[in-house]
Every structure is written in C-alpha cells, then in structure tokens.
Design an enzyme around this catalytic site. Sequence first.
Site, PDB file in Angstrom:
ATOM      1  N   LEU A  86      44.087  38.093  35.181  1.00 39.46           N
ATOM      2  CA  LEU A  86      45.540  38.169  35.097  1.00 39.46           C
ATOM      3  C   LEU A  86      45.895  39.522  34.497  1.00 39.46           C
ATOM      4  O   LEU A  86      45.174  40.034  33.637  1.00 39.46           O
ATOM      5  CB  LEU A  86      46.103  37.050  34.207  1.00 39.46           C
ATOM      6  N   ASP A  87      47.008  40.112  34.951  1.00 35.58           N
ATOM      7  CA  ASP A  87      47.479  41.349  34.342  1.00 35.58           C
ATOM      8  C   ASP A  87      47.616  41.156  32.836  1.00 35.58           C
ATOM      9  O   ASP A  87      47.889  40.044  32.362  1.00 35.58           O
ATOM     10  CB  ASP A  87      48.851  41.741  34.903  1.00 35.58           C
ATOM     11  N   MET A  88      47.459  42.226  32.089  1.00 34.66           N
ATOM     12  CA  MET A  88      47.563  42.142  30.636  1.00 34.66           C
ATOM     13  C   MET A  88      48.882  41.493  30.211  1.00 34.66           C
ATOM     14  O   MET A  88      48.918  40.654  29.304  1.00 34.66           O
ATOM     15  CB  MET A  88      47.441  43.529  30.007  1.00 34.66           C
ATOM     16  N   ALA A  89      49.978  41.863  30.866  1.00 33.95           N
ATOM     17  CA  ALA A  89      51.291  41.355  30.471  1.00 33.95           C
ATOM     18  C   ALA A  89      51.524  39.912  30.913  1.00 33.95           C
ATOM     19  O   ALA A  89      52.446  39.255  30.430  1.00 33.95           O
ATOM     20  CB  ALA A  89      52.389  42.247  31.044  1.00 33.95           C
ATOM     21  N   THR A  90      50.687  39.416  31.825  1.00 33.34           N
ATOM     22  CA  THR A  90      50.870  38.074  32.380  1.00 33.34           C
ATOM     23  C   THR A  90      50.128  37.037  31.547  1.00 33.34           C
ATOM     24  O   THR A  90      48.965  37.214  31.204  1.00 33.34           O
ATOM     25  CB  THR A  90      50.357  38.022  33.832  1.00 33.34           C
TER      26      THR A  90
END
Length: 307
Positions: free
Chosen positions: A154-158
């Site tokens: 998952l993306d870091m921000a997700t």
Amino acid sequence: SFLNKDRKTKSLQSIFSETVFGKPPAAAGECATPKLLQYAFIHGLEPLAMAEFWWGASPKSEIRKHRQFYPACTGKCQPILKHMLDGIPMDDNPLLQNHGENTTLKIIYEDDSLVVVDKPAELLSVPGIQIQDSVYTRLKTTWGNIEPLIIHRLDMATSGLLVVAKTKEAHKHIQRQFLKRTVIKRYTALLSGLVKQDEGEIRLPLRGDLDNRPRQLVCDTHGKKAVTVWKVVGRQTTTTRIHFWPLTGRTHQLRMHAAHEQGLNAPTVGDDLYGTGAARLHLPAAYLEFVHPKTRETLRFEIKESF
C-alpha cells in the site's frame, strides 16, 4: 552557472554529474525558482521564503490544479536548489520525516501461514531509502527468525488491509491469486467534489514521472494498463464517498484515476500529491478477500472507515 548565497557558482553539468542521471535533463534550470534565486544572489538579496503554485489549466498528462501549491520537481530543480540553497537555514523536509513512527500496526488475523494487518497511514509497507520503519521491519522484529514475505503493498499515505506471508508456499500461492486477479480488494475514498455519475470504469495508462518522482503521469505511449471500477456510495455538499476496485495495481492508480480530468476529476481528500493536503489521505483499503493457501478456505476481511 548558478550562484548560491556565498556567491559560489556551479554549472548545470557539474550539478547533475552528482545525480543518478549524470547529466542535466532537458529544460533543467528553466523553472521560476532557480531564476528568482539567481536574481536574488546577483543583487545581494536574502531569500526569506518561497513557494510555487500552478496557474491555469492542467496539462493533459499530469495533474496540476489551478492555484494549488506544489514542491519543486525532483528531477530538474531539486539538484540545482541543493546547491543554490546551501548554507541557508531551511525547514525540515517533510518527505524525509517518519510520520508513521508513533503509529500502531494492528494484527487483524494471524496463523502459521500468513498475517493480515491494518497498516496505519504514513507507515511504509517496505523499508525506503531514507526511512527504514515499515510493516516489514516491524513484523521482522516481532517474528525474529521468520522472514516476512511481502505479497503486495500500500502507498505510504494509504491505510488499510495488507496480507503478508510467513512461508514461501503461502507467498507463492497468494501471489498467484494476485496475478490471476482473483483477490478482491476494495478501497473506500472520500473525494473532493461531486461525482455526477453513479458508477463506471476508468482506463488511464500510467507511468512514473521521471523528472518528478514519485508522481505519476497518464501516458498513452509508454504507460502501463491501469483499470479501476468505481461506484458512488454517498454524496454530501462538497464531497463524494466512493468505492474503488482496482483491477490492476499501478503506483498511485486510484489517486490518479480520481484526480485526473479524464478520470473522475475529483482528488481524494488529503491527497497532497494530486489534490490538497489534509490531516490524512482518505483512501483506506477497507476490504480484502482471498483463498487461504493451506486450508483453501475463502478469507474475507473488512475494516470500518473512520470518516
């Protein structure tokens, strides 16, 4: 050549010889920030603060919103600015800070074959160049001799559901499910703006922006196939609540498909890359379904969104 506050000069060739590219890309140095700093240093002025924003319509390939502030591009400007701003007191770069440091990695399910975690926003899935703290390193610390085998990211921000294998057999089996696209992943997003249609499918090929990583571009020539199915599940005055089912797994796929004018033209709330920043990115991976590699039982996991 470019000056800095100490009136030291460096040529473009010298500046970019220290980068992975080895030479300056096309149009390097033509942006406003290096030119304004050059003017300041030539005339003995001291820069106090600077910010750049986009004015006008967005280019077709990338996402730029009118009046939205954006950082300097990583490929063309940052190497130049590293020299030009040398010796000037600067705020800490938020991109190099570990904003996930004090977060908790929740275990949703665990057995001898795998673990399903609820990854908090801002925590990396795997170690990065600057930041080592991640789902991988935390599980490795907890498990000791067991190597966490990352299947997807998952993306870091997700935030949201992530499955990690404990054995090579489990890793191979679940990875095959991802490749065959039999794994069901559903994201819930809060979008800035009202989406008029109720459901649909987005097909916009994506590739990395080589001059401005980690941003992505829509590119019909060199982009990789990216397909997203979506359905509106709620509307408020200025926002739309939506479900996304990504049929491919490109970097920033859902964020790009939401924000791009050929997609939904409605950035995800809290998306500081393609929209406007907020306390967090409103895009959790809220549902995950796959077949257990050993028992062959269908496992279903769902978390409740906090918005």
